[in-house]
Structures are given as C-alpha cells and as structure tokens.
Design a protein around this motif. Structure first.
Motif, PDB file in Angstrom:
ATOM      1  N   GLN A  33       0.819  -1.217   0.000  1.00  0.00           N
ATOM      2  CA  GLN A  33       0.000   0.000   0.000  1.00  0.00           C
ATOM      3  C   GLN A  33       0.854   1.268   0.000  1.00  0.00           C
ATOM      4  O   GLN A  33       0.491   2.271  -0.627  1.00  0.00           O
ATOM      5  CB  GLN A  33      -0.956  -0.012   1.200  1.00  0.00           C
ATOM      6  N   VAL A  34       1.991   1.227   0.682  1.00  0.00           N
ATOM      7  CA  VAL A  34       2.910   2.373   0.628  1.00  0.00           C
ATOM      8  C   VAL A  34       3.380   2.598  -0.796  1.00  0.00           C
ATOM      9  O   VAL A  34       3.388   3.735  -1.300  1.00  0.00           O
ATOM     10  CB  VAL A  34       4.113   2.152   1.573  1.00  0.00           C
ATOM     11  N   ARG A  35       3.757   1.522  -1.471  1.00  0.00           N
ATOM     12  CA  ARG A  35       4.216   1.648  -2.857  1.00  0.00           C
ATOM     13  C   ARG A  35       3.117   2.189  -3.768  1.00  0.00           C
ATOM     14  O   ARG A  35       3.357   3.071  -4.599  1.00  0.00           O
ATOM     15  CB  ARG A  35       4.687   0.282  -3.366  1.00  0.00           C
ATOM     16  N   MET A  36       1.899   1.700  -3.607  1.00  0.00           N
ATOM     17  CA  MET A  36       0.796   2.153  -4.444  1.00  0.00           C
ATOM     18  C   MET A  36       0.466   3.623  -4.201  1.00  0.00           C
ATOM     19  O   MET A  36       0.183   4.369  -5.139  1.00  0.00           O
ATOM     20  CB  MET A  36      -0.422   1.261  -4.210  1.00  0.00           C
ATOM     21  N   LEU A  37       0.513   4.036  -2.952  1.00  0.00           N
ATOM     22  CA  LEU A  37       0.275   5.450  -2.652  1.00  0.00           C
ATOM     23  C   LEU A  37       1.370   6.321  -3.260  1.00  0.00           C
ATOM     24  O   LEU A  37       1.088   7.386  -3.824  1.00  0.00           O
ATOM     25  CB  LEU A  37       0.204   5.666  -1.136  1.00  0.00           C
ATOM     26  N   ALA A  38       2.615   5.881  -3.142  1.00  0.00           N
ATOM     27  CA  ALA A  38       3.731   6.654  -3.693  1.00  0.00           C
ATOM     28  C   ALA A  38       3.594   6.819  -5.204  1.00  0.00           C
ATOM     29  O   ALA A  38       3.946   7.861  -5.762  1.00  0.00           O
ATOM     30  CB  ALA A  38       5.055   5.986  -3.344  1.00  0.00           C
ATOM     31  N   ASP A  59       7.992   8.395  -0.368  1.00  0.00           N
ATOM     32  CA  ASP A  59       8.083   7.083   0.273  1.00  0.00           C
ATOM     33  C   ASP A  59       9.337   7.028   1.138  1.00  0.00           C
ATOM     34  O   ASP A  59      10.450   6.897   0.641  1.00  0.00           O
ATOM     35  CB  ASP A  59       8.110   5.989  -0.798  1.00  0.00           C
ATOM     36  N   LEU A  60       9.139   7.113   2.456  1.00  0.00           N
ATOM     37  CA  LEU A  60      10.249   7.063   3.406  1.00  0.00           C
ATOM     38  C   LEU A  60      10.522   5.649   3.906  1.00  0.00           C
ATOM     39  O   LEU A  60      11.537   5.411   4.570  1.00  0.00           O
ATOM     40  CB  LEU A  60       9.971   7.993   4.586  1.00  0.00           C
ATOM     41  N   GLY A  61       9.614   4.714   3.602  1.00  0.00           N
ATOM     42  CA  GLY A  61       9.854   3.309   3.888  1.00  0.00           C
ATOM     43  C   GLY A  61       9.942   2.962   5.362  1.00  0.00           C
ATOM     44  O   GLY A  61       9.461   3.688   6.233  1.00  0.00           O
ATOM     45  N   PRO A  62      10.596   1.849   5.677  1.00  0.00           N
ATOM     46  CA  PRO A  62      10.762   1.388   7.061  1.00  0.00           C
ATOM     47  C   PRO A  62      11.920   2.099   7.752  1.00  0.00           C
ATOM     48  O   PRO A  62      12.767   2.728   7.100  1.00  0.00           O
ATOM     49  CB  PRO A  62      11.052  -0.102   6.895  1.00  0.00           C
ATOM     50  N   VAL A  63      11.981   1.968   9.080  1.00  0.00           N
ATOM     51  CA  VAL A  63      12.970   2.729   9.844  1.00  0.00           C
ATOM     52  C   VAL A  63      14.400   2.291   9.562  1.00  0.00           C
ATOM     53  O   VAL A  63      15.327   3.110   9.615  1.00  0.00           O
ATOM     54  CB  VAL A  63      12.697   2.646  11.363  1.00  0.00           C
ATOM     55  N   ARG A  81       6.415  17.835   0.942  1.00  0.00           N
ATOM     56  CA  ARG A  81       5.756  16.578   0.628  1.00  0.00           C
ATOM     57  C   ARG A  81       5.315  15.858   1.898  1.00  0.00           C
ATOM     58  O   ARG A  81       5.819  16.131   2.998  1.00  0.00           O
ATOM     59  CB  ARG A  81       6.685  15.684  -0.204  1.00  0.00           C
ATOM     60  N   ILE A  82       4.374  14.937   1.737  1.00  0.00           N
ATOM     61  CA  ILE A  82       3.885  14.124   2.843  1.00  0.00           C
ATOM     62  C   ILE A  82       4.652  12.810   2.857  1.00  0.00           C
ATOM     63  O   ILE A  82       4.726  12.116   1.841  1.00  0.00           O
ATOM     64  CB  ILE A  82       2.376  13.859   2.701  1.00  0.00           C
ATOM     65  N   GLY A  83       5.240  12.490   3.987  1.00  0.00           N
ATOM     66  CA  GLY A  83       6.030  11.278   4.087  1.00  0.00           C
ATOM     67  C   GLY A  83       5.165  10.039   4.274  1.00  0.00           C
ATOM     68  O   GLY A  83       4.234  10.035   5.083  1.00  0.00           O
ATOM     69  N   LEU A  84       5.454   9.003   3.494  1.00  0.00           N
ATOM     70  CA  LEU A  84       4.791   7.714   3.640  1.00  0.00           C
ATOM     71  C   LEU A  84       5.659   6.800   4.497  1.00  0.00           C
ATOM     72  O   LEU A  84       6.836   6.593   4.191  1.00  0.00           O
ATOM     73  CB  LEU A  84       4.558   7.062   2.272  1.00  0.00           C
ATOM     74  N   LEU A  85       5.070   6.265   5.548  1.00  0.00           N
ATOM     75  CA  LEU A  85       5.814   5.451   6.501  1.00  0.00           C
ATOM     76  C   LEU A  85       5.350   4.004   6.460  1.00  0.00           C
ATOM     77  O   LEU A  85       4.152   3.722   6.625  1.00  0.00           O
ATOM     78  CB  LEU A  85       5.628   5.986   7.929  1.00  0.00           C
ATOM     79  N   ASP A  86       6.275   3.100   6.230  1.00  0.00           N
ATOM     80  CA  ASP A  86       6.012   1.674   6.351  1.00  0.00           C
ATOM     81  C   ASP A  86       6.239   1.321   7.820  1.00  0.00           C
ATOM     82  O   ASP A  86       7.373   1.140   8.253  1.00  0.00           O
ATOM     83  CB  ASP A  86       6.971   0.901   5.437  1.00  0.00           C
TER      84      ASP A  86
END
Length: 222
Positions: free
Chosen positions: A18-23, A31-35, A83-88
């Motif tokens: 879902q993170v990838r699809m939103l990005a 897409d900032l991904g996982p920590v 931009r809005i950061g996407l967080l996994d």
C-alpha cells in the motif's frame, strides 16, 4: 497540517504494497519506507542470521526501543518540506512492536510492558502529525495469524509466534482506543479494494491525492 501517512499492521498485512501504491498515485507523497533504511549502520550491526536472537534475547529493552525510535526520528527528518512522508510502520506501530517484544522478552503482562515502553519513549503520541491506517487480515487474532502465516508460506513457531500474538493484541487494543484513522480488515479485501479504502480515508482527512484510486496489478500483499 499532515506531515506523514503511515501504513501499519502485523507481518503480511499489505503495508509495503500500500505504501508503494500510494507513492505511485501522487507526487505529493515521499516514500520514506521502514525505519532501518534511515540508520543502516546501526541496523546492519544486528541483522543477519542472529537477528532473531538479538531481537528477543541478547538486546535489552532499552537498546531495542532506542534503536526503533531514534531510527524513526531520522526517518522523520528525511521528509522533504513540501511533501507528505509515507511510513512503512508508523509511530504507533513501532510502539506496538516495542510493547509486544518487551512482553515476550521480559515475561511481562501487556499492561506492564506498555507502561515500561511509554516510560522509555517519554510520550504516548507522535511528535509530528501522522495519519495512521491499520491493516489487519482479521479482527480475530488467531484467524489473522493463520492468514498471515498462509501468506508467509510457512508456520510461525516458538517465541516469534508468541510475539505475533501479543502484537495482534496490542494493535487491536490501540484500534479500540481510536488510535488509527481507519482499520481495514478481512482477508476478502484484495489489494485494489484495500487501496480504495485507504484512499477514501486519506481523502476524508484532506490529503490531496487524485480522486481516482491507483489500480494495481494484483498479487500477494507484503
């Protein structure tokens, strides 16, 4: 103002998909991904064949919690200002992870582990505005674990299975507390149907993504 959107949930619930699809759906996302992507040196020291032993046995609760949240802070700083950061796995997911791990590692109750982790973190809310969405294969813990293991392709055993049970309990308790902006559950939801629900949630929170949801190619959630 919303600075982050996070996709949260146990293993194999579809967060990364879902993170990838939103990005891919809007260039206003980053897409900032996982920590672990944001402190690769520290994570590389503990990754590899001994990672599970380090996570559940040799690391201290203090060290693990610090690594999770210091990496999250580094990830937050990586967000471009426009931009809005996407967080996994967002802030609350990291909290749930630390609580469930502490429950297993120190043989505590969930309530005791929750108090211990909050004392280490120093707050019960993220410092930056975040819209957290929870993805769950099922709202029934055992059913959810069964679906997740089926997607994994092999059964979970031992301490990891115990950890997953506690993690599910913590996430569902957070959901009951109203922590998440939306809870998307049910194995019958395909990838595109889940994305449409996530899209609707973000639209309701005035996140300016296009009105037409991204249509993925299908496949296995990750």
């Amino acid at each position: 103002m919303t600075y982050f959107v996070s996709l949260n949930g146990p293993d194999n619930s579809g967060k990364s998909t879902q993170v990838r699809m939103l990005a891919e759906s809007w260039d206003g996302f980053c897409d900032l991904g996982p920590v672990h992507r944001h402190d690769s040196v520290s994570w590389s020291r503990v990754s590899g064949t001994g990672f599970s032993t380090w996570w559940f046995t040799t690391s201290t609760t203090e060290k693990l919690t610090h690594l999770l949240f210091s990496s999250h802070e580094a990830r937050s700083r990586a967000r471009p200002p426009d931009r809005i950061g996407l967080l996994d796995r967002g802030w609350h997911m990291l909290l749930a992870t630390a609580i469930a791990t502490c429950t297993v590692k120190e043989s505590r109750s969930i309530e005791s582990a929750w108090s211990r982790i909050l004392a280490l973190v120093g707050t019960d809310v993220p410092r930056s505005a975040e819209i957290p969405v929870l993805l769950m294969p099922s709202l029934d813990t055992e059913r959810s674990i069964a679906v997740a293991q089926q997607r994994e392709g092999h059964p979970w055993t031992g301490v990891y299975l115990d950890y997953q049970r506690y993690l599910h309990h913590v996430l569902l308790r957070m959901a009951c507390q109203g922590v998440f902006a939306e809870v998307v559950s049910g194995p019958s939801h395909g990838i595109d149907a889940t994305h449409a629900l996530v899209h609707r949630t973000l639209t309701a929170h005035s996140v300016g993504i296009p009105s037409t949801p991204h249509l993925g190619k299908g496949g296995r959630p990750s």
